[in-house]
Design a protein around this motif. Sequence first.
Motif, short mmCIF file in Angstrom:
data_model
loop_
_atom_site.label_atom_id
_atom_site.label_comp_id
_atom_site.label_asym_id
_atom_site.label_seq_id
_atom_site.Cartn_x
_atom_site.Cartn_y
_atom_site.Cartn_z
N VAL A 1 0.84 -1.20 0.00
CA VAL A 1 0.00 0.00 0.00
C VAL A 1 0.87 1.26 0.00
CG1 VAL A 1 -1.64 1.36 1.36
CG2 VAL A 1 -2.00 -1.10 1.07
N VAL B 1 -7.70 6.38 -0.04
CA VAL B 1 -8.44 5.28 0.58
C VAL B 1 -8.66 4.15 -0.43
CG1 VAL B 1 -10.63 4.59 1.62
CG2 VAL B 1 -9.56 6.76 2.28
N LEU B 2 -8.99 4.51 -1.66
CA LEU B 2 -9.28 3.50 -2.68
C LEU B 2 -8.06 2.65 -3.01
CD1 LEU B 2 -11.56 5.51 -5.14
CD2 LEU B 2 -12.24 3.61 -3.66
N ALA C 1 -5.50 2.12 -1.09
CA ALA C 1 -5.19 1.30 0.08
C ALA C 1 -6.10 0.07 0.13
CB ALA C 1 -5.33 2.12 1.35
N VAL C 2 -7.40 0.27 -0.11
CA VAL C 2 -8.35 -0.85 -0.07
C VAL C 2 -8.08 -1.80 -1.24
CG1 VAL C 2 -10.79 -1.48 -0.26
CG2 VAL C 2 -10.11 0.48 1.13
N PHE C 3 -7.83 -1.24 -2.42
CA PHE C 3 -7.60 -2.05 -3.62
C PHE C 3 -6.36 -2.94 -3.47
CE2 PHE C 3 -5.26 -1.86 -7.83
CZ PHE C 3 -5.84 -3.00 -8.34
N GLY D 1 -4.52 -3.49 -0.72
CA GLY D 1 -4.56 -4.29 0.50
C GLY D 1 -5.40 -5.54 0.34
N SER D 2 -6.59 -5.40 -0.24
CA SER D 2 -7.46 -6.57 -0.43
C SER D 2 -6.90 -7.51 -1.48
CB SER D 2 -8.88 -6.13 -0.82
OG SER D 2 -8.87 -5.31 -1.97
N PHE E 1 -13.42 -10.34 0.00
CA PHE E 1 -12.26 -9.48 -0.27
C PHE E 1 -12.01 -9.34 -1.77
CE2 PHE E 1 -11.23 -9.88 4.21
CZ PHE E 1 -10.57 -8.70 4.49
N THR F 1 -14.47 -6.77 -2.93
CA THR F 1 -13.99 -5.46 -2.44
C THR F 1 -12.86 -4.95 -3.31
OG1 THR F 1 -14.58 -6.07 -0.17
CG2 THR F 1 -13.05 -4.23 -0.46
N CYS F 2 -11.92 -5.85 -3.64
CA CYS F 2 -10.78 -5.49 -4.49
C CYS F 2 -11.26 -5.04 -5.87
CB CYS F 2 -9.84 -6.68 -4.62
SG CYS F 2 -8.50 -6.46 -5.79
N ALA G 1 -13.16 -1.54 -5.49
CA ALA G 1 -12.21 -0.47 -5.15
C ALA G 1 -11.24 -0.22 -6.30
CB ALA G 1 -11.45 -0.83 -3.88
#
Length: 516
Positions: A72, A216-217, A219-221, A223-224, A246, A249-250, A253
Motif C-alpha cells: 500500500v 483510501v481507494l 489502500a483498499v484495492f 490491500g485486499s 475481499f 472489495t478489491c 475499489a
Amino acid sequence: MSETVAGSVTGVNDMPPWPQRIGFIAAVFGMFMAILDIQIVASSLNEIQAGLSASEDQISWVQTAYLIAEIVMIPLSGMLMRILSTRVAFTLSCVGFTLASLGCALATSIEQLIVLRAIQGFMGGAMIPITQAVSFSIFPRRVMGSVQAVIGMVVTMAPSVGPTVGGYITETLSWHWLFLANVIPGVLVCWAAWTFLDIDKPNHAVARHLDLIGLVLIAVFLGSLEFVLEEGPGDDWFASQRILLFSLTCLVAGAWFFIRTLRSDHPIVDLRAFTNRNFAIGAGMGFIIGIALYGLVYIMPLFFGYVRGYSSLQIGQVMFVTGLTMFLCAPIVGQLSNRLDLRIMLFMGLLLVGVGTIMNANLTVESGFWQFCVPQIVRGMGLILCIIPASRIALGTLPPSEVGNASGLFNVMRNLGGAMGLALIDTVRDIREDFHWNQLIPAIDTSREVVVAEIAKYQAMLAGSVPDTYHTAVAMLAQRVSQQAQVLAFNDIFTWMGLIYIASVPLVFLLRRISA
C-alpha cells in the motif's frame, strides 16, 4: 511540481558531491533492511508461534500484515517525496520502520506483533522506491550501470539470504533479535539520510490537492488484492466466503480507483507513466521477475523442508548459492549495462532464468545441495541480468519529474508479481500433488510381488514395536507414495515457472533501445 528530485545540484554529466553519495549509500542500506524483513522471519515462524502462544492461522499474519502494508505504501512514496522532500520522506520512513522493529521485539502477544508488523511494513515500504528514484536523480547516466548493480544486489540478495540470516539469528540468540537487529543500523541510516540526503525542497502546495478518496481507494484495492493472493491458496480460493468478499472489495475499489485516477487532474498516483512503452513493458518485466525473485525463494525451502526435512540453517546454506552468484555477477553486469544494448542483456537474463529453473524439473527424494547448485548459478546470473536492465529500461526514458512516481509503480508491479507467483505456486502444488497421488496410489496393489515384499520388509522392521505391523507397514508405504507425489508436483512447478520466462523472451523485441 515546482522542484523535483532531479532538479538538484548535479548536472547530467557530473557526479554528485560526496554528501549525496553518502546519503545514497544510507538509503540503499535502509532499502536492504526493508526488503530483508520480508523474508527474515520466514524460517522462524515456528519459534515465534511458540513464544507468543499463537495459532497456525494467526502466525501467518506476521508475514501477511507486513506485505499488505508495504504494498500500500510503495506507490504513495512519489507523492510523499513531492510534498515532504526526499530527505524528510525517507527519514520519516526509516524512523517509523526502526521504532516498529523495536516494538516487534518487545511484543508480548501475537495481536501486538501483527499490528506492529503492519506498521513496520507500511513505514519501511517507502524506502524501496525512494532509493531507486534517488539513484536515477543524482547520478549521471554514464555510471548508472554500476549504481543499478548495487541496487540489483540488494533487491536480489535480501530475499535470498533472509531465511538464512533469520534461521541463524533465531538458533544462536532468539526470535526477538530478528527485529532488534534493525535498531542500531536504523538509527545510523536515519542520521545519515537526514544529514546527507538533502537534494530537493518540499512542495507543500501538492498537499492542498491531495485526493483523500483516491488514497483510501488505493489502500483498499492493493490491500485486499494482497490479502486474496496471500490467503487464497490456504482457504481454497472462492470456496471461502472471506476470500470472495475481499475479491469483490478489491474489484470494486480497483475499478473506482482507476476511473477516478484517470479522470483526476491531481491523482494520488499518476498512471500516465504507463503510456511510455518502455515503462509499461519494463514494469511488466518487473512483474515477471517478481515471480522468480520471490517464488524461487519460497519454493526451494518448501522442497527441502517437506521432502528432505532440512533445518532452516541447512536450507539457507543451499540457497546461499543464488545470493553469492548474484553478488559476484552484479558488478560485471553493471559495467556491461553501460556498454551493451540493455535489450540483449534482458533477453539473455530471461533465457537463463527459464533454463536454470527447468534444470530443477527432474528432482528426486534424494536431491540435495549439488542437484541445486548449478541451476542456482544459472538462475542467479539470469536474475541479475534481468533486474539491472529492467529498471533502467523502465525508468531510463522518463522525464526526471516522473521518476519518483514511476519508481513506486515499478516496485508495486514487482511485489505483485511475487504475490501472484506465491499464490499460483501454492495452488498448483496442491492440484498437482493430488493428481500425482491419484496416478501413483493404484500401484500399491497387494497382488504385486514388489508391494508384498516391501510390506514384509516393513513388518519385519516394526516387529515388537507396534501392535498392528501390517497396517502400519501399509501406511509407511503410502507415505512414500505421498512423498513421491510431492516431488513430482515440485517438478511440475519448476517446469512451468521456467516456461513462463522462456515465453516472456519475445517481449524484449517490443522495447525501444536506450543509449548507455
